[in-house]
Design an enzyme around this catalytic site. Structure first.
Site, PDB file in Angstrom:
ATOM      1  N   SER A 218       6.306  -0.359  10.093  1.00 48.14           N
ATOM      2  CA  SER A 218       4.945  -0.235   9.584  1.00 48.14           C
ATOM      3  C   SER A 218       4.775   1.172   9.038  1.00 48.14           C
ATOM      4  O   SER A 218       5.320   2.131   9.605  1.00 48.14           O
ATOM      5  CB  SER A 218       3.943  -0.453  10.728  1.00 48.14           C
ATOM      6  OG  SER A 218       2.664   0.021  10.349  1.00 48.14           O
ATOM      7  N   SER A 219       4.014   1.287   7.942  1.00 46.11           N
ATOM      8  CA  SER A 219       3.755   2.632   7.402  1.00 46.11           C
ATOM      9  C   SER A 219       3.009   3.464   8.435  1.00 46.11           C
ATOM     10  O   SER A 219       3.135   4.692   8.470  1.00 46.11           O
ATOM     11  CB  SER A 219       2.934   2.532   6.119  1.00 46.11           C
ATOM     12  OG  SER A 219       3.597   1.686   5.204  1.00 46.11           O
TER      13      SER A 219
ATOM     14  N   HIS B  70       9.247  -3.461   3.622  1.00 52.86           N
ATOM     15  CA  HIS B  70       8.886  -3.699   2.209  1.00 52.86           C
ATOM     16  C   HIS B  70      10.129  -4.007   1.379  1.00 52.86           C
ATOM     17  O   HIS B  70      10.103  -4.862   0.489  1.00 52.86           O
ATOM     18  CB  HIS B  70       8.234  -2.444   1.603  1.00 52.86           C
ATOM     19  CG  HIS B  70       6.923  -2.074   2.203  1.00 52.86           C
ATOM     20  ND1 HIS B  70       6.730  -0.906   2.894  1.00 52.86           N
ATOM     21  CD2 HIS B  70       5.723  -2.708   2.186  1.00 52.86           C
ATOM     22  CE1 HIS B  70       5.476  -0.827   3.295  1.00 52.86           C
ATOM     23  NE2 HIS B  70       4.842  -1.914   2.887  1.00 52.86           N
TER      24      HIS B  70
ATOM     25  N   LYS C 265       5.041  -9.863   9.410  1.00 53.92           N
ATOM     26  CA  LYS C 265       4.477  -8.866  10.333  1.00 53.92           C
ATOM     27  C   LYS C 265       2.954  -8.983  10.302  1.00 53.92           C
ATOM     28  O   LYS C 265       2.294  -8.930  11.337  1.00 53.92           O
ATOM     29  CB  LYS C 265       4.931  -7.477   9.897  1.00 53.92           C
ATOM     30  CG  LYS C 265       3.963  -6.364  10.165  1.00 53.92           C
ATOM     31  CD  LYS C 265       4.373  -5.545  11.345  1.00 53.92           C
ATOM     32  CE  LYS C 265       3.374  -4.517  11.750  1.00 53.92           C
ATOM     33  NZ  LYS C 265       2.623  -3.888  10.696  1.00 53.92           N
TER      34      LYS C 265
ATOM     35  N   MET D 246       0.847  -1.193   0.000  1.00 58.09           N
ATOM     36  CA  MET D 246       0.000   0.000   0.000  1.00 58.09           C
ATOM     37  C   MET D 246       0.887   1.250   0.000  1.00 58.09           C
ATOM     38  O   MET D 246       0.445   2.343   0.376  1.00 58.09           O
ATOM     39  CB  MET D 246      -0.950  -0.003   1.186  1.00 58.09           C
ATOM     40  CG  MET D 246      -1.912  -1.200   1.131  1.00 58.09           C
ATOM     41  SD  MET D 246      -3.513  -0.890   1.874  1.00 58.09           S
ATOM     42  CE  MET D 246      -3.053  -0.518   3.544  1.00 58.09           C
TER      43      MET D 246
ATOM     44  N   GLN E 150     -10.397  -2.527   1.940  1.00 58.10           N
ATOM     45  CA  GLN E 150      -9.973  -3.142   3.199  1.00 58.10           C
ATOM     46  C   GLN E 150     -10.031  -2.163   4.378  1.00 58.10           C
ATOM     47  O   GLN E 150      -9.606  -2.494   5.480  1.00 58.10           O
ATOM     48  CB  GLN E 150      -8.600  -3.788   3.062  1.00 58.10           C
ATOM     49  CG  GLN E 150      -7.435  -2.838   2.879  1.00 58.10           C
ATOM     50  CD  GLN E 150      -6.162  -3.589   2.474  1.00 58.10           C
ATOM     51  OE1 GLN E 150      -6.028  -4.066   1.363  1.00 58.10           O
ATOM     52  NE2 GLN E 150      -5.221  -3.699   3.391  1.00 58.10           N
TER      53      GLN E 150
ATOM     54  N   GLY F 214       4.812 -10.242   4.056  1.00 56.23           N
ATOM     55  CA  GLY F 214       5.599 -10.193   5.288  1.00 56.23           C
ATOM     56  C   GLY F 214       4.933 -10.906   6.459  1.00 56.23           C
ATOM     57  O   GLY F 214       3.715 -10.923   6.583  1.00 56.23           O
TER      58      GLY F 214
HETATM   59  O1  PAF Z   1      -0.231  -5.709   3.497  1.00 56.11           O
HETATM   60  C1  PAF Z   1      -0.681  -4.779   2.785  1.00 56.11           C
HETATM   61  O2  PAF Z   1      -0.040  -3.734   2.620  1.00 56.11           O
HETATM   62  C2  PAF Z   1      -2.032  -4.929   2.121  1.00 56.11           C
HETATM   63  O3  PAF Z   1      -2.949  -5.553   2.969  1.00 56.11           O
HETATM   64  C3  PAF Z   1      -1.983  -5.630   0.750  1.00 56.11           C
HETATM   65  C4  PAF Z   1      -1.523  -7.064   0.875  1.00 56.11           C
HETATM   66  C5  PAF Z   1      -1.043  -4.855  -0.163  1.00 56.11           C
HETATM   67  C6  PAF Z   1      -3.377  -5.631   0.112  1.00 56.11           C
HETATM   68  O4  PAF Z   1      -3.871  -4.343  -0.089  1.00 56.11           O
END
Ligand code: PAF
Length: 280
Positions: free
Chosen positions: A185-186, A37, A149, A30, A61, A147
């Site tokens: 984490s972002s 990442h 996490k 995301m 989501q 990940g």
């Molecule tokens: O882990 C994430 O950043 C998100 O849930 C994903 C897997 C990119 C789906 O939008």
């Protein structure tokens, strides 16, 4: 490095790549990339001929009361980091490109997505499995890297891939921590300095629970109670601290070989998750 904004461009590229005999690894993200990442991207780079990273803050989501609008975004920075890590393609669609306004088909995993984050975010995993399915169809990967996490997400996606016969190998990337122990984490971006300091209690509480459970597996409840107290004492609001079988995400039984101790807690308005997985 090429940036695609449309589904058509990505799918055409992916199909041509597959036809030419080259393998593809996908890293779905995301955006607002960090070293967690980057470790996933490096795994993808080592595994396949072509690396595709998706950067898409997925609206399906997020619940209406969650942080979709304020979720951190910095595409220029993300693109630069991807280029430095030898990514071939970044896929960065707008929500209106990704979803038709009247989209009415979703993918649901019905077991592993129920406890933990699924209990407090009931539509979250439906959004994840739906967008990941779409990304799989668009990027046509041989491999996809997720990940540890987001351990529950990883399990849910593995179950979906198994149940729906996606011809894709899912690869785990280790949870990456900052020097102070906070899981990368972002959303860490939201924390004030003081909150960040106090949020270290999450990992400390998990390490305490892990040590206590290894010392006395019969006293998991006491270990979890103490872990919650550590987070609360640091000013956090506990969503859950649970110890579950890593295969079933149910309470451990005599057959359980590996345990996940997972926590979610709010510091200020920021919800953070973390986990420790270990063999019994
Ligand atoms: O882990 C994430 O950043 C998100 O849930 C994903 C897997 C990119 C789906 O939008």
């Amino acid at each position: 490095m090429t940036v695609f904004k449309t589904k058509k461009e990505l799918q055409k590229f992916a199909l041509e790549t597959r036809r030419s005999g080259r393998t593809i690894a996908l890293v779905p993200t995301m955006g607002f990339l960090h070293k967690g990442h980057m470790s996933l991207i490096d795994i993808a780079r080592a595994k396949a001929d072509v690396v595709i990273v998706s950067v898409f803050v997925n609206p399906t989501q997020f619940a209406p009361n969650e942080d979709f609008d304020s979720y951190p975004r910095d595409f220029e920075r993300d693109a630069k980091m991807c280029e430095e890590h030898k990514v071939d393609v970044v896929f960065a669609p707008e929500p209106s490109e990704m979803y038709d306004a009247d989209a009415s088909t979703f993918v649901n995993e019905m077991m592993l997505s129920r406890p933990l984050c699924g209990a407090s975010r009931p539509t979250f995993f439906r959004g994840v499995t739906t967008v990941v399915t779409k990304l799989f169809h668009l990027a046509q990967p041989d491999f996809a890297v997720f990940g540890e996490k987001d351990a529950q997400q990883l399990l849910v996606i593995k179950r979906m891939v198994r149940d729906l016969d996606f011809p894709i190998e899912i690869i785990n990337g280790k949870l990456i921590r900052d020097e102070d122990g906070l899981a990368t984490s972002s959303r860490n971006r939201y924390l004030s300095q003081d909150e960040r300091q106090r949020a270290l209690a999450i990992h400390q509480s998990l390490l305490g629970a892990k040590a206590a459970i290894i010392a006395d597996p019969g006293k998991i409840d006491v270990a979890l109670h103490n872990a919650k107290a550590v987070i609360t004492a640091a000013g956090g609001r506990v969503d859950y601290v649970s110890a579950l079988d890593t295969e079933t995400l149910e309470a451990p039984t005599k057959k359980t070989r590996r345990l996940i101790v997972a926590a979610a807690a709010f510091f200020g308005t920021t919800r953070l998750i973390d986990n420790e997985m270990f063999d019994l």
